[in-house]
Design an enzyme around this catalytic site. Structure first.
Site, short mmCIF file in Angstrom:
data_model
loop_
_atom_site.label_atom_id
_atom_site.label_comp_id
_atom_site.label_asym_id
_atom_site.label_seq_id
_atom_site.Cartn_x
_atom_site.Cartn_y
_atom_site.Cartn_z
CG HIS A 1 -1.88 0.88 1.32
ND1 HIS A 1 -1.68 2.44 1.79
CD2 HIS A 1 -3.20 0.93 1.39
CE1 HIS A 1 -2.94 3.05 2.00
NE2 HIS A 1 -3.74 2.15 1.36
CG ASP B 1 0.51 -2.23 6.29
OD1 ASP B 1 -0.45 -2.61 6.96
OD2 ASP B 1 0.61 -1.85 5.24
CD GLN C 1 -6.66 -4.32 3.66
OE1 GLN C 1 -7.89 -4.95 4.07
NE2 GLN C 1 -7.07 -3.06 3.33
CE LYS D 1 -7.31 -0.23 6.10
NZ LYS D 1 -8.14 0.28 4.73
CB CYS E 1 -3.76 3.45 -1.48
SG CYS E 1 -4.90 4.79 -1.31
N1 PMP Z 1 -1.83 -0.68 4.60
C1 PMP Z 1 -2.55 -1.44 3.84
C2 PMP Z 1 -2.30 -3.12 3.55
C3 PMP Z 1 -3.81 -0.90 3.93
O1 PMP Z 1 -4.89 -1.67 3.30
C4 PMP Z 1 -4.26 0.57 4.30
C5 PMP Z 1 -5.59 0.90 4.23
N2 PMP Z 1 -6.11 0.83 3.05
C6 PMP Z 1 -3.15 1.02 5.03
C7 PMP Z 1 -1.80 0.60 5.07
C8 PMP Z 1 -3.22 2.49 5.53
O2 PMP Z 1 -4.35 2.49 6.61
P1 PMP Z 1 -5.01 3.71 7.06
O3 PMP Z 1 -5.33 4.40 6.13
O4 PMP Z 1 -6.07 3.17 8.07
O5 PMP Z 1 -3.76 4.40 7.85
#
Ligand code: PMP
Length: 405
Positions: free
Chosen positions: A124, A201, A204, A227, A365
């Protein structure tokens, strides 16, 4: 799956029981954010309605209550992640802030010109851009673990990416664009054999599979409350004690200090050292309630149910003429990205929305991950344990209609 009471679970989520464009809402945008059980809403509301206070331990009764709720939230996160000590849990705004914290604190202290940072092609943007900012500040370089055409990391390429300049590895446990479950334990073992720490990270992975940071031996692990069926604006960073204690603070302010003069400030220990200013106390209370909820449903049980739903959906989507799945890893969670050549992704999402079905169309993203497949965007339904087989049928039916037109 026998034994998993999905209808009972669904009754706990008020937002799932609404109509959208004349149809019952089918929420398949769980990778972006999840809905909240009533217990999370109640906990947050009762915090503001009764216990509301800043967290200064000894000040007065409500401060005591708030402090206790806040610290019990930290203990719940410790349990959720399988960490050994609640002092290893730092509250932040979410995954993004947690990675920025590690990059700017650990990174600035330990990574210099010519040093190397290993990421993967599946990251991401939140796990790319903070490292690029650090690289621009320090002159460090980024190296990337490649993937195959199923969206699986090439594990055999990983050892060759290490050298004496490698300072950190930062990888996602589950890809938000493809759903791939990465072999983080193996990558961590390789990194540790080179004396290199690893940030995982968990944005997910935490909503879908049981986590144990000690068993995987992660050095840092990060996730977002919103999430995992908790509030927005709250998340956590797990860091091994000896790492957190050695890291400098990244933001200054109240609460993170032990003593301040104009000549010299003495910082608090971790985790307070990294929690400058008034934190999102209600967010922590809500996140704690979300974790209580997940434990009450049973994380292994919801993971098993969701996996059977994912397998069912994968097979059902294959019946849609022309549909090309993007990301077909053997080990996957939640995400069912695809394109239908000849039909615009945004149009597909719009048509599904007309039927009350919420999916995301876009780059999610994760531009490098999608470009690996030669696409700029996908349609991305993503599952949670409150989704049903009937909802998957409705999605597939909707797609058949779109293709027919
Ligand atoms: N890493 C991953 C794998 C994600 O899916 C996301 C959110 N789509 C993020 C980081 C960023 O998370 P947040 O926007 O809640 O900070």
């Amino acid at each position: 799956l026998a034994g998993f009471d999905v209808e009972g679970v669904r009754r706990d989520f008020p937002a799932l029981h609404q109509r959208v464009n004349g149809h019952p809402l089918i929420w398949l945008d769980n990778a972006a954010t999840t809905h909240k059980p009533q217990s999370v809403l109640d906990a947050t509301s009762s915090y503001y309605g009764r216990d509301n206070s800043n967290i200064h331990r000894a000040a007065h009764t409500l401060a005591g209550r708030s402090t206790e709720l806040f610290e019990s939230g930290r203990e719940k996160v410790r349990q959720f992640l399988g960490a050994g000590d609640a002092k290893e849990i730092v509250f932040v705004r979410g995954t993004t802030e947690a990675i920025n914290l590690v990059a700017q604190s650990y990174g600035k202290q330990n990574i210099g010109e010519g040093d190397e940072i290993i990421l993967s092609v599946l990251e991401h943007h939140a796990n790319i851009v903070p490292w690029q900012l650090l690289a621009a500040q320090t002159g460090a370089k980024i190296r990337v673990i490649p993937a195959n055409d199923r969206g699986e990391l090439l594990l055999e390429e990983v050892p060759g990416l290490f050298n004496a300049r490698t300072k950190i590895v930062s990888i996602t446990q589950v890809s938000n664009a493809l759903g791939t479950i990465n072999p983080v334990e193996e990558i961590i073992a390789i990194a540790h054999s080179h004396g290199v720490p690893v940030l995982v990270d968990g944005a997910q992975s935490t909503p879908h599979i049981p986590i144990n940071v000690q068993a995987m031996d992660a050095d840092f692990f990060v996730f977002s409350g919103h999430k995992v069926f908790g509030p927005t604006g709250i998340g956590a960073l797990y860091g091994k004690s000896h790492l957190l204690e050695a890291m400098p603070p990244w933001q200054g302010g109240g609460h993170m200090i032990r003593d301040v003069t104009f000549e010299k400030t003495v910082y608090n220990n971790a985790p307070e050292k990294f929690e400058a200013g008034t934190p999102d106390i209600a967010g922590v209370v809500g996140l704690g309630a979300a974790i209580d909820y997940l434990f009450s449903v049973g994380i292994p049980a919801l993971a098993a149910y969701e996996h059977s739903l994912l397998e069912y959906a994968t097979a059902a989507l294959a019946s849609v003429p022309g549909l090309r799945p993007i990301g077909t890893a053997h080990h996957k969670a939640s995400v069912l990205g695809f394109v239908i050549p000849g039909i615009e992704n945004a149009l597909i999402a719009k048509h599904l929305d007309q039927q009350g079905i919420a999916v995301r169309a876009g780059h999610h993203c994760a531009m490098p991950a999608l470009r690996h497949f030669g696409v700029e965007t996908t349609v991305r339904p993503s599952l949670a344990f409150y989704n049903t087989f009937a909802e998957v049928d409705a999605l597939v039916h909707g797609l058949h209609q779109i293709v027919k037109r």
